[in-house]
Design a protein around this motif. Structure first.
Motif, PDB file in Angstrom:
ATOM      1  N   ASN A  38       0.804  -1.224   0.080  1.00 23.05           N
ATOM      2  CA  ASN A  38      -0.049   0.015  -0.008  1.00 23.05           C
ATOM      3  C   ASN A  38       0.885   1.493  -0.058  1.00 23.05           C
ATOM      4  OD1 ASN A  38      -2.730  -1.173   0.268  1.00 23.05           O
ATOM      5  ND2 ASN A  38      -1.914  -2.015   2.232  1.00 23.05           N
ATOM      6  N   THR A  39       2.215   1.036   0.412  1.00 19.84           N
ATOM      7  CA  THR A  39       2.815   2.418   0.564  1.00 19.84           C
ATOM      8  C   THR A  39       4.448   2.036   0.059  1.00 19.84           C
ATOM      9  OG1 THR A  39       3.675   1.838   2.721  1.00 19.84           O
ATOM     10  CG2 THR A  39       1.611   3.174   2.641  1.00 19.84           C
ATOM     11  N   PRO A  40       5.075   3.099  -0.338  1.00 22.38           N
ATOM     12  CA  PRO A  40       6.473   2.743  -0.817  1.00 22.38           C
ATOM     13  C   PRO A  40       7.260   1.839   0.467  1.00 22.38           C
ATOM     14  CG  PRO A  40       5.819   4.918  -1.258  1.00 22.38           C
ATOM     15  CD  PRO A  40       4.873   4.392  -0.413  1.00 22.38           C
ATOM     16  N   GLU A  64      10.995   7.980   5.342  1.00 21.78           N
ATOM     17  CA  GLU A  64      10.343   8.080   4.198  1.00 21.78           C
ATOM     18  C   GLU A  64      11.364   6.952   3.168  1.00 21.78           C
ATOM     19  OE1 GLU A  64       7.119   8.629   3.417  1.00 21.78           O
ATOM     20  OE2 GLU A  64       6.927   9.471   5.617  1.00 21.78           O
ATOM     21  N   VAL A  65      10.830   6.272   2.209  1.00 25.04           N
ATOM     22  CA  VAL A  65      11.558   5.621   1.175  1.00 25.04           C
ATOM     23  C   VAL A  65      11.872   6.900   0.241  1.00 25.04           C
ATOM     24  CG1 VAL A  65      11.649   3.891  -0.537  1.00 25.04           C
ATOM     25  CG2 VAL A  65      10.338   3.570   1.597  1.00 25.04           C
ATOM     26  N   PRO A  66      13.308   6.911   0.027  1.00 23.26           N
ATOM     27  CA  PRO A  66      13.787   8.056  -0.787  1.00 23.26           C
ATOM     28  C   PRO A  66      13.498   7.676  -2.233  1.00 23.26           C
ATOM     29  CG  PRO A  66      15.620   6.777  -0.023  1.00 23.26           C
ATOM     30  CD  PRO A  66      14.403   6.182   0.810  1.00 23.26           C
ATOM     31  N   ASN A  67      13.076   8.778  -3.213  1.00 28.22           N
ATOM     32  CA  ASN A  67      12.739   8.324  -4.595  1.00 28.22           C
ATOM     33  C   ASN A  67      14.446   8.747  -5.133  1.00 28.22           C
ATOM     34  OD1 ASN A  67      11.872   8.408  -7.109  1.00 28.22           O
ATOM     35  ND2 ASN A  67      10.740  10.061  -7.228  1.00 28.22           N
ATOM     36  N   THR A  84      16.387  -4.388  -6.233  1.00 25.94           N
ATOM     37  CA  THR A  84      15.335  -3.916  -5.226  1.00 25.94           C
ATOM     38  C   THR A  84      14.954  -2.308  -5.475  1.00 25.94           C
ATOM     39  OG1 THR A  84      15.940  -5.347  -3.530  1.00 25.94           O
ATOM     40  CG2 THR A  84      14.749  -3.456  -2.837  1.00 25.94           C
ATOM     41  N   ALA A  85      16.157  -1.512  -5.839  1.00 30.39           N
ATOM     42  CA  ALA A  85      15.841  -0.101  -6.213  1.00 30.39           C
ATOM     43  C   ALA A  85      14.863  -0.086  -7.341  1.00 30.39           C
ATOM     44  CB  ALA A  85      17.356   0.564  -6.304  1.00 30.39           C
ATOM     45  N   LEU A 135      11.628   1.923  -7.062  1.00 29.39           N
ATOM     46  CA  LEU A 135      11.321   3.014  -7.522  1.00 29.39           C
ATOM     47  C   LEU A 135      10.450   3.191  -8.776  1.00 29.39           C
ATOM     48  CD1 LEU A 135      14.991   4.434  -7.606  1.00 29.39           C
ATOM     49  CD2 LEU A 135      13.194   4.906  -6.279  1.00 29.39           C
ATOM     50  N   SER A 136      10.414   2.045  -9.650  1.00 26.35           N
ATOM     51  CA  SER A 136       9.355   1.835 -10.707  1.00 26.35           C
ATOM     52  C   SER A 136       7.952   1.724 -10.408  1.00 26.35           C
ATOM     53  CB  SER A 136      10.158   0.733 -11.593  1.00 26.35           C
ATOM     54  OG  SER A 136       9.962  -0.428 -10.778  1.00 26.35           O
TER      55      SER A 136
END
Length: 225
Positions: A39-41, A115-118, A133-134, A138-139
């Motif tokens: 549901n969330t990053p 927060e999960v960084p973009n 994983t990144a 990110l995608s």
């Protein structure tokens, strides 16, 4: 982010096959997306770390209770690896993954406010994360154009004559050369689905594959992975 290591020349016919592969995948899996439930990053990051050498099914079975107990990075950062382990015991390599999750959550809080960084480099720097994983996070969470190369994507890329590489970073680079940037996210999800449903690792269902007419591996008794 594009891999920096150069790869040798693409296999013969790869550029001609790539549009055929993409067309078939779009017909078969028009709504291809990650099968990890999130549901969330933050949830996606945790699920992706847990999915290493494990099935999405096993991860999806374990994460609801884990996320109920630790809904965000701030909550998870207060847990020890030993406290996390019971929630993920059914997943392969759970002890090491529990340690990574505890450390990962603490770094998210310390470096990124929870927060999960973009940011590709920032995600790769997290414990238990890596290039794949990144790319997944990110995608799927931020719409970043990326190709996450797992065992399915690597295997199908070689069988379909799109790459001869065994290094995931070099497979990624080959696929980036062959497919439009706007199709990268779809491509890796669709290849994963085809690997799970048709192009199995040990006994690929070549007679039931719509790509059999142009797949260079069809008819080979032992298909190299």
């Amino acid at each position: 982010m594009t891999p920096t290591s150069a790869s040798p020349r693409l296999p013969a016919g790869a550029r001609a096959r790539a549009p055929q592969v993409l067309s078939c995948l779009e017909t078969l899996y028009p709504d291809a997306r990650t099968e990890l439930v999130f549901n969330t990053p933050f949830e996606l990051l945790v699920a992706t770390v847990l999915s290493a050498q494990a099935t999405d099914v096993s991860v999806n079975a374990a994460t609801p209770a884990l996320f109920a107990a630790y809904p965000d990075a701030h909550a998870l950062s207060t847990a020890t690896a030993e406290e996390i382990e019971p929630y993920i015991r059914s997943i392969g390599l759970y002890r090491g993954k529990a340690k990574n999750l505890a450390a990962l959550a603490r770094l998210l809080v310390e470096r990124h406010g929870g927060e999960v960084p973009n940011d590709f480099a920032a995600v790769v720097a997290l414990p238990g994360a890596g290039r794949k994983t990144a790319n997944v996070v990110l995608s799927n969470a931020y719409g970043f154009p990326a190709i996450a190369v797992d065992t399915h994507v690597g295997r199908l890329s070689r069988r379909l004559g799109l790459s001869v590489q065994t290094n995931p970073d070099k497979v990624e680079l080959d696929l980036q050369k062959l497919f439009p940037r706007e199709k990268w996210v779809f491509l890796h999800h669709a290849l994963i689905l085809h690997g799970r449903r048709v192009c199995f690792a040990r006994k690929p269902n070549c007679p039931g594959c719509v790509m059999a007419d142009f797949c260079p591996k069809v008819g080979v008794e032992h298909v190299a992975v």
